[in-house]
Design a protein around this motif. Sequence first.
Motif, PDB file in Angstrom:
ATOM      1  N   GLU A 150       0.804  -1.219   0.000  1.00 54.54           N
ATOM      2  CA  GLU A 150       0.000   0.000   0.000  1.00 54.54           C
ATOM      3  C   GLU A 150       0.834   1.264   0.000  1.00 54.54           C
ATOM      4  O   GLU A 150       0.479   2.250  -0.633  1.00 54.54           O
ATOM      5  CB  GLU A 150      -0.955  -0.016   1.199  1.00 54.54           C
ATOM      6  CG  GLU A 150      -1.959  -1.159   1.132  1.00 54.54           C
ATOM      7  CD  GLU A 150      -2.934  -1.149   2.284  1.00 54.54           C
ATOM      8  OE1 GLU A 150      -4.094  -0.752   2.046  1.00 54.54           O
ATOM      9  OE2 GLU A 150      -2.538  -1.528   3.401  1.00 54.54           O
ATOM     10  N   LYS A 168       0.025  -4.365 -10.629  1.00 52.14           N
ATOM     11  CA  LYS A 168      -0.904  -3.266 -10.378  1.00 52.14           C
ATOM     12  C   LYS A 168      -2.260  -3.695 -10.924  1.00 52.14           C
ATOM     13  O   LYS A 168      -2.406  -3.909 -12.134  1.00 52.14           O
ATOM     14  CB  LYS A 168      -0.398  -2.005 -11.074  1.00 52.14           C
ATOM     15  CG  LYS A 168      -1.205  -0.749 -10.842  1.00 52.14           C
ATOM     16  CD  LYS A 168      -0.522   0.411 -11.569  1.00 52.14           C
ATOM     17  CE  LYS A 168      -1.205   1.731 -11.331  1.00 52.14           C
ATOM     18  NZ  LYS A 168      -0.470   2.836 -12.017  1.00 52.14           N
ATOM     19  N   ASP A 170      -6.815  -3.798 -10.037  1.00 52.72           N
ATOM     20  CA  ASP A 170      -7.991  -3.533  -9.214  1.00 52.72           C
ATOM     21  C   ASP A 170      -8.469  -4.859  -8.635  1.00 52.72           C
ATOM     22  O   ASP A 170      -8.909  -5.752  -9.371  1.00 52.72           O
ATOM     23  CB  ASP A 170      -9.089  -2.894 -10.075  1.00 52.72           C
ATOM     24  CG  ASP A 170     -10.277  -2.441  -9.251  1.00 52.72           C
ATOM     25  OD1 ASP A 170     -10.755  -3.239  -8.412  1.00 52.72           O
ATOM     26  OD2 ASP A 170     -10.736  -1.307  -9.452  1.00 52.72           O
ATOM     27  N   GLU A 198      -3.021  -1.770  -5.425  1.00 55.90           N
ATOM     28  CA  GLU A 198      -4.234  -1.163  -5.961  1.00 55.90           C
ATOM     29  C   GLU A 198      -3.867   0.126  -6.705  1.00 55.90           C
ATOM     30  O   GLU A 198      -3.014   0.893  -6.240  1.00 55.90           O
ATOM     31  CB  GLU A 198      -5.198  -0.834  -4.818  1.00 55.90           C
ATOM     32  CG  GLU A 198      -5.836  -2.066  -4.180  1.00 55.90           C
ATOM     33  CD  GLU A 198      -7.170  -2.392  -4.817  1.00 55.90           C
ATOM     34  OE1 GLU A 198      -7.382  -2.014  -5.989  1.00 55.90           O
ATOM     35  OE2 GLU A 198      -7.990  -3.043  -4.152  1.00 55.90           O
ATOM     36  N   PRO A 199      -4.499   0.404  -7.849  1.00 51.85           N
ATOM     37  CA  PRO A 199      -4.145   1.601  -8.622  1.00 51.85           C
ATOM     38  C   PRO A 199      -4.270   2.897  -7.826  1.00 51.85           C
ATOM     39  O   PRO A 199      -3.479   3.822  -8.030  1.00 51.85           O
ATOM     40  CB  PRO A 199      -5.136   1.565  -9.795  1.00 51.85           C
ATOM     41  CG  PRO A 199      -5.500   0.119  -9.936  1.00 51.85           C
ATOM     42  CD  PRO A 199      -5.487  -0.434  -8.544  1.00 51.85           C
ATOM     43  N   GLN A 200      -5.249   2.978  -6.911  1.00 52.29           N
ATOM     44  CA  GLN A 200      -5.481   4.227  -6.193  1.00 52.29           C
ATOM     45  C   GLN A 200      -4.662   4.362  -4.917  1.00 52.29           C
ATOM     46  O   GLN A 200      -4.728   5.390  -4.241  1.00 52.29           O
ATOM     47  CB  GLN A 200      -6.976   4.354  -5.857  1.00 52.29           C
ATOM     48  CG  GLN A 200      -7.881   4.411  -7.075  1.00 52.29           C
ATOM     49  CD  GLN A 200      -7.460   5.501  -8.060  1.00 52.29           C
ATOM     50  OE1 GLN A 200      -7.184   6.639  -7.668  1.00 52.29           O
ATOM     51  NE2 GLN A 200      -7.393   5.152  -9.344  1.00 52.29           N
ATOM     52  N   SER A 201      -3.889   3.338  -4.560  1.00 46.66           N
ATOM     53  CA  SER A 201      -3.069   3.417  -3.351  1.00 46.66           C
ATOM     54  C   SER A 201      -1.827   4.259  -3.605  1.00 46.66           C
ATOM     55  O   SER A 201      -1.488   4.584  -4.746  1.00 46.66           O
ATOM     56  CB  SER A 201      -2.650   2.008  -2.907  1.00 46.66           C
ATOM     57  OG  SER A 201      -1.736   1.441  -3.844  1.00 46.66           O
ATOM     58  N   GLU A 202      -1.135   4.609  -2.526  1.00 48.80           N
ATOM     59  CA  GLU A 202       0.109   5.369  -2.663  1.00 48.80           C
ATOM     60  C   GLU A 202       1.120   4.605  -3.510  1.00 48.80           C
ATOM     61  O   GLU A 202       1.781   5.173  -4.382  1.00 48.80           O
ATOM     62  CB  GLU A 202       0.688   5.641  -1.266  1.00 48.80           C
ATOM     63  CG  GLU A 202       1.926   6.519  -1.279  1.00 48.80           C
ATOM     64  CD  GLU A 202       2.568   6.664   0.086  1.00 48.80           C
ATOM     65  OE1 GLU A 202       3.160   7.721   0.341  1.00 48.80           O
ATOM     66  OE2 GLU A 202       2.485   5.704   0.886  1.00 48.80           O
ATOM     67  N   LYS A 205       0.039   4.607  -7.236  1.00 51.42           N
ATOM     68  CA  LYS A 205       0.290   5.877  -7.929  1.00 51.42           C
ATOM     69  C   LYS A 205       1.770   6.043  -8.267  1.00 51.42           C
ATOM     70  O   LYS A 205       2.118   6.767  -9.199  1.00 51.42           O
ATOM     71  CB  LYS A 205      -0.206   7.026  -7.076  1.00 51.42           C
ATOM     72  CG  LYS A 205      -1.730   7.067  -6.964  1.00 51.42           C
ATOM     73  CD  LYS A 205      -2.203   8.135  -6.003  1.00 51.42           C
ATOM     74  CE  LYS A 205      -3.731   8.125  -5.891  1.00 51.42           C
ATOM     75  NZ  LYS A 205      -4.219   9.107  -4.895  1.00 51.42           N
ATOM     76  N   SER A 210      -1.287   2.167 -16.545  1.00 49.79           N
ATOM     77  CA  SER A 210      -2.609   1.799 -16.037  1.00 49.79           C
ATOM     78  C   SER A 210      -2.696   0.300 -15.809  1.00 49.79           C
ATOM     79  O   SER A 210      -2.016  -0.486 -16.465  1.00 49.79           O
ATOM     80  CB  SER A 210      -3.691   2.248 -17.024  1.00 49.79           C
ATOM     81  OG  SER A 210      -3.460   1.675 -18.301  1.00 49.79           O
TER      82      SER A 210
END
Length: 229
Positions: A150, A168, A170, A198-202, A205, A210
């Motif tokens: 994370e 990476k 979802d 997860e794509p939206q985790s620190e 990113k 993608s």
Amino acid sequence: GFDHPPPPRPVFEYATELTPDSFVELVQEVANNTENGKSAEYFPLVMFHVSWCNHCKHALPEFEEAAKTVEEARKAGQLAHLPSPPKFFLVECDSGPAIKQLCEGYTGTNFPAIKLFRDHRAFRFNRPRTSRTFAWWAMHASRPMISLLESAKHLDQVGEHGVAFVMKADMKKQRHLLEVWGEVAFDFLEDYNFYVVEPQSEAGKRLPGSAPLVSIKGGSGLDPLPFVG
């Protein structure tokens, strides 16, 4: 061969000696009881040995010492990160016709044969037969096949101790890919560590591109690759 006589057979307090019936109950049924996402009570690590084998005689006290080390670590709460702790068992393959027949399904002609059973698979130990190595490998082979990353800090650290593969993805929308990723991780249990972000985790990113995407950490700086499952 060995240039010194084998040690006396140890009294087993931590490793459990098995019969054909108890092998089914304590190894096969426990190791494969992972349906519906629940973990096994433990992952059995079994040494198949024979009475005439000098390599076995030297390995037995080392195996018992490793079983003690792992059990003490479990009691101290040091194995809480494992999905299931390893547990040590012994099968003497020339102690009777029934046990010999059982062993033939798991061993070749070389003894001792040492295998860890988990998730409907058997993983063969092929390292120096010392207590320290037995204990380390038992815990290494019992680790989660895929770990969730994370933070960016953890992502930066994963390649420090060997090659690591990071997907990476979802975890809700791309579950089928994660199942494939888990199978790949099992195939390379001895060699590499596998992670998911997860794509939206620190951490997600920090990884360019993608999802789904696979990056290699600790290798030769290879570029991220799109993952096709």
